[in-house]
Design a protein around this motif. Sequence first.
Motif, PDB file in Angstrom:
ATOM      1  N   HIS A   1       0.822  -1.209   0.000  1.00 18.49           N
ATOM      2  CA  HIS A   1       0.000   0.000   0.000  1.00 18.49           C
ATOM      3  C   HIS A   1       0.857   1.260   0.000  1.00 18.49           C
ATOM      4  N   ASP A   2       2.052   1.175   0.620  1.00 21.71           N
ATOM      5  CA  ASP A   2       2.892   2.369   0.697  1.00 21.71           C
ATOM      6  C   ASP A   2       4.105   2.262  -0.228  1.00 21.71           C
ATOM      7  N   PHE A   3       3.930   1.468  -1.300  1.00 19.36           N
ATOM      8  CA  PHE A   3       5.058   1.256  -2.216  1.00 19.36           C
ATOM      9  C   PHE A   3       5.600   2.590  -2.739  1.00 19.36           C
ATOM     10  N   ASN A   4       4.708   3.481  -3.163  1.00 19.70           N
ATOM     11  CA  ASN A   4       5.188   4.742  -3.758  1.00 19.70           C
ATOM     12  C   ASN A   4       5.996   5.561  -2.763  1.00 19.70           C
ATOM     13  N   ASN A   5       5.520   5.594  -1.504  1.00 17.32           N
ATOM     14  CA  ASN A   5       6.275   6.342  -0.490  1.00 17.32           C
ATOM     15  C   ASN A   5       7.636   5.720  -0.258  1.00 17.32           C
ATOM     16  N   GLN A   6       7.650   4.377  -0.174  1.00 18.42           N
ATOM     17  CA  GLN A   6       8.899   3.706   0.158  1.00 18.42           C
ATOM     18  C   GLN A   6       9.912   3.773  -0.980  1.00 18.42           C
ATOM     19  N   ILE A   7       9.426   3.581  -2.214  1.00 13.78           N
ATOM     20  CA  ILE A   7      10.361   3.595  -3.336  1.00 13.78           C
ATOM     21  C   ILE A   7      10.864   5.022  -3.572  1.00 13.78           C
ATOM     22  N   ALA A   8      10.030   5.997  -3.197  1.00 14.44           N
ATOM     23  CA  ALA A   8      10.472   7.388  -3.362  1.00 14.44           C
ATOM     24  C   ALA A   8      11.675   7.694  -2.483  1.00 14.44           C
ATOM     25  N   LYS A   9      11.825   6.945  -1.401  1.00 12.81           N
ATOM     26  CA  LYS A   9      12.968   7.184  -0.521  1.00 12.81           C
ATOM     27  C   LYS A   9      14.111   6.201  -0.800  1.00 12.81           C
ATOM     28  N   ALA A  10      13.753   4.965  -1.193  1.00 10.33           N
ATOM     29  CA  ALA A  10      14.782   3.918  -1.262  1.00 10.33           C
ATOM     30  C   ALA A  10      15.358   3.712  -2.659  1.00 10.33           C
ATOM     31  N   ALA A  11      14.808   4.417  -3.666  1.00  9.73           N
ATOM     32  CA  ALA A  11      15.251   4.169  -5.047  1.00  9.73           C
ATOM     33  C   ALA A  11      16.768   4.314  -5.160  1.00  9.73           C
ATOM     34  N   LEU A  12      17.345   3.339  -5.854  1.00 14.67           N
ATOM     35  CA  LEU A  12      18.813   3.236  -5.888  1.00 14.67           C
ATOM     36  C   LEU A  12      19.280   3.160  -7.332  1.00 14.67           C
ATOM     37  N   MET A  13      20.436   3.763  -7.608  1.00 16.31           N
ATOM     38  CA  MET A  13      21.041   3.561  -8.939  1.00 16.31           C
ATOM     39  C   MET A  13      22.430   2.976  -8.724  1.00 16.31           C
ATOM     40  N   ILE A  14      22.757   2.060  -9.612  1.00 18.59           N
ATOM     41  CA  ILE A  14      24.009   1.303  -9.463  1.00 18.59           C
ATOM     42  C   ILE A  14      24.810   1.434 -10.751  1.00 18.59           C
ATOM     43  N   VAL A  15      26.085   1.706 -10.614  1.00 12.89           N
ATOM     44  CA  VAL A  15      26.970   1.713 -11.783  1.00 12.89           C
ATOM     45  C   VAL A  15      28.240   0.948 -11.423  1.00 12.89           C
ATOM     46  N   ARG A  16      28.894   0.459 -12.465  1.00 11.18           N
ATOM     47  CA  ARG A  16      30.186  -0.213 -12.241  1.00 11.18           C
ATOM     48  C   ARG A  16      31.291   0.702 -12.770  1.00 11.18           C
ATOM     49  N   LEU A  17      32.229   1.022 -11.889  1.00  8.95           N
ATOM     50  CA  LEU A  17      33.365   1.874 -12.254  1.00  8.95           C
ATOM     51  C   LEU A  17      34.640   1.043 -12.184  1.00  8.95           C
TER      52      LEU A  17
END
Length: 351
Positions: free
Chosen positions: A236-252
Amino acid sequence: MSSQDNSEENLPQQQDDADGGVLATRDNPFANPGLPPHEHRVQDIDERAAKRSERVVAGLFTLSMLSTIGFIASFVAFPVDKIVYVFPIGRVSALNLSLGLTLGLALFCIGAGAIHWARTLMTDVEVPEERHDIEATPEVREEVLAGFQDGARESDLGRRKLVRNTLIGAMAMVPLTGLVLLRDLGPMPGTMLRHTKWAKGKMLINENTHEPLRPEDIAVGSLTFAMPEGLSEEDHDFNNQIAKAALMIVRLQPENIKDKRELDWSHEGIVAFSKICTHVGCPISLYEQQTHHVLCPCHQSTFDLTDGGRVIFGPAGHALPQLRITVNDKGYLEAMGDFAEPVGPAYWERG
Ligand code: FES
């Protein structure tokens, strides 16, 4: 034309009818029918009927007060995510439904009480007023003031204390609804925004495939978006949670990483940063492979992922928070805890 001229010629210079109206004349061809005779209402001649009306008005104002209390109680009692089924609307938020009903009833009762008061208890003698210049003369202003005073006297505000007091109570309580709505401005800084769903041992889940990520899934030059294990779009609170936890990953290439802490918090050159821009919270989505800069599309803040997510351009005030990651014994990437600092806009919390 000649017949009209004739009829106008036949009109008298001026003539008043019996009820205060004015008949058509040669100079003023539009008749004024005047006011109909005043008819007394039952409340004007029967004090018991007037008392009944007074009780109805007071009852409506009292109901308004109770509705306002119900509004505040609903705000406290119903959790934000409580859903109820209401025919024929379907599934609705219990909180929104109860807030809407109670606030609507509170305002309706004030309006209905005022109308009933005006129609049954206030004087209903109609008073014609001649049109005049827009600029009021001192005499007119005095007249208006006297009219207000007459109105106040005729409304019986002084005498009908029950109506007056309940009206004051209803009008004073309705604004309280605005106070409790302050909660909807958002979560309190320092509590809900400080923590995300990331925690020690939570695997990094690919946002597109919903599969746990392995280091070999992260190709050099690609930008991968991830969310914490256990977070589902069905929540039910997916939008709230993903708005805070969204992650981006790159390989350097590890040798390209300039920031020592960033290197320590990475795994074989794989670094994970919050996807939420530290300016006003847009999701970052543009990655420049050659420079390892990421760009926020909203106001062009640019962050250097080889240097701890440092801001190198734009209005953002702080570096992107980094998530410390490792690999678990099954070979999947996992977090070593939550972000060390709050994600998102940085105007409220950082000391
Ligand atoms: S929200 Fe990212 S630059 Fe403004």
